[in-house]
Design a protein around this motif. Sequence first.
Motif, short mmCIF file in Angstrom:
data_model
loop_
_atom_site.label_atom_id
_atom_site.label_comp_id
_atom_site.label_asym_id
_atom_site.label_seq_id
_atom_site.Cartn_x
_atom_site.Cartn_y
_atom_site.Cartn_z
N ALA A 92 33.03 36.85 47.63
CA ALA A 92 33.38 38.27 47.64
C ALA A 92 33.29 38.92 46.26
CB ALA A 92 34.79 38.44 48.18
N ILE A 93 33.05 38.13 45.24
CA ILE A 93 33.04 38.68 43.89
C ILE A 93 31.61 38.74 43.36
CG2 ILE A 93 33.89 38.40 41.53
CD1 ILE A 93 36.19 36.71 42.72
N ILE A 94 31.20 39.95 43.00
CA ILE A 94 29.83 40.13 42.51
C ILE A 94 29.84 41.02 41.26
CG2 ILE A 94 28.74 39.80 44.77
CD1 ILE A 94 28.50 42.79 45.05
N PRO A 95 28.82 40.86 40.41
CA PRO A 95 28.76 41.72 39.23
C PRO A 95 28.45 43.17 39.62
CG PRO A 95 26.90 40.16 39.26
CD PRO A 95 27.74 39.88 40.46
N ASP A 96 29.00 44.12 38.89
CA ASP A 96 28.81 45.53 39.27
C ASP A 96 27.38 46.01 39.02
OD1 ASP A 96 28.79 45.82 36.53
OD2 ASP A 96 30.37 47.33 36.46
N THR A 97 26.57 45.15 38.46
CA THR A 97 25.17 45.50 38.23
C THR A 97 24.33 45.27 39.48
OG1 THR A 97 24.96 43.28 37.29
CG2 THR A 97 25.16 45.10 35.74
N GLU A 98 24.87 44.55 40.46
CA GLU A 98 24.15 44.33 41.72
C GLU A 98 24.21 45.59 42.57
OE1 GLU A 98 25.02 40.93 44.23
OE2 GLU A 98 24.84 39.60 42.48
N SER A 99 23.13 45.87 43.28
CA SER A 99 23.10 47.10 44.08
C SER A 99 24.17 47.09 45.17
CB SER A 99 21.72 47.32 44.68
OG SER A 99 21.33 46.20 45.45
N ALA A 100 24.49 45.90 45.70
CA ALA A 100 25.51 45.79 46.75
C ALA A 100 26.90 46.13 46.21
CB ALA A 100 25.51 44.39 47.34
N ALA A 101 27.05 46.12 44.90
CA ALA A 101 28.36 46.38 44.29
C ALA A 101 28.67 47.86 44.18
CB ALA A 101 28.42 45.74 42.90
N GLU A 102 27.64 48.67 44.27
CA GLU A 102 27.77 50.09 44.00
C GLU A 102 28.95 50.75 44.72
OE1 GLU A 102 24.47 53.24 44.51
OE2 GLU A 102 23.65 51.65 43.24
N LYS A 103 29.05 50.49 46.03
CA LYS A 103 30.11 51.15 46.80
C LYS A 103 31.49 50.54 46.58
CE LYS A 103 28.97 48.58 50.99
NZ LYS A 103 28.33 48.67 52.29
N TRP A 104 31.58 49.44 45.83
CA TRP A 104 32.88 48.80 45.62
C TRP A 104 33.47 49.09 44.25
CZ3 TRP A 104 34.81 47.73 49.96
CH2 TRP A 104 33.96 47.37 51.02
N ILE A 105 32.71 49.72 43.40
CA ILE A 105 33.19 49.98 42.04
C ILE A 105 34.40 50.92 42.05
CG2 ILE A 105 32.58 51.02 39.81
CD1 ILE A 105 29.70 49.95 40.30
N ALA A 106 34.28 52.03 42.76
CA ALA A 106 35.39 52.99 42.82
C ALA A 106 36.59 52.39 43.55
CB ALA A 106 34.94 54.27 43.52
N PHE A 107 36.32 51.59 44.57
CA PHE A 107 37.36 50.93 45.35
C PHE A 107 38.23 50.03 44.46
CE2 PHE A 107 38.67 47.15 47.75
CZ PHE A 107 39.25 47.68 48.89
N ASN A 108 37.59 49.20 43.65
CA ASN A 108 38.33 48.33 42.75
C ASN A 108 39.12 49.14 41.73
OD1 ASN A 108 37.37 45.05 42.64
ND2 ASN A 108 36.19 46.41 43.93
N GLY A 109 38.50 50.17 41.18
CA GLY A 109 39.17 51.01 40.19
C GLY A 109 40.38 51.71 40.77
N LYS A 110 40.22 52.19 42.00
CA LYS A 110 41.29 52.94 42.65
C LYS A 110 42.54 52.08 42.87
CE LYS A 110 42.36 54.73 47.22
NZ LYS A 110 41.82 54.83 48.59
N TYR A 111 42.36 50.90 43.44
CA TYR A 111 43.52 50.07 43.75
C TYR A 111 44.11 49.41 42.51
CZ TYR A 111 43.08 51.00 48.64
OH TYR A 111 43.04 51.65 49.84
N ALA A 112 43.25 49.09 41.54
CA ALA A 112 43.76 48.50 40.30
C ALA A 112 44.61 49.51 39.54
CB ALA A 112 42.61 48.02 39.42
N ALA A 113 44.26 50.79 39.66
CA ALA A 113 44.98 51.84 38.93
C ALA A 113 46.38 52.07 39.49
CB ALA A 113 44.18 53.14 38.98
N LEU A 114 46.65 51.58 40.70
CA LEU A 114 47.97 51.78 41.31
C LEU A 114 49.03 50.88 40.66
CD1 LEU A 114 46.97 51.96 45.09
CD2 LEU A 114 47.42 53.85 43.53
N TRP A 115 48.57 49.91 39.86
CA TRP A 115 49.53 48.97 39.26
C TRP A 115 49.94 49.38 37.87
CZ3 TRP A 115 51.70 44.92 41.87
CH2 TRP A 115 51.16 44.69 43.15
#
Length: 76
Positions: free
Chosen positions: A53-76
């Motif tokens: 489930a963990i991929i580098p953000d440089t992969e095209s499949a990662a594109e839609k997950w970048i904001a998702f990770n940032g959003k939930y990490a920011a809640l902490w």
Amino acid sequence: TYVVTDACIQCKFTDCVEVCPVDCFYEGENTLVIAPDECIDCGVCEPECPADAIIPDTESAAEKWIAFNGKYAALW
Ligand code: SF4
């Protein structure tokens, strides 16, 4: 920076959390997430994830997950 994708959903393992040298994994709603401003891009977690489930953000499949990770990490 690495990102967690939806393959993480319902994974009960936390191998990634244990190996991360900077402790930048946080709990999302139903996945873990990686804090983008804390990840040092070491890549250690990637092979540890049993769900791939963990991929580098440089992969095209990662594109839609970048904001998702940032959003939930920011809640902490
Ligand atoms: Fe942590 Fe390294 Fe994975 Fe980033 S790439 S989340 S610093 S183990």
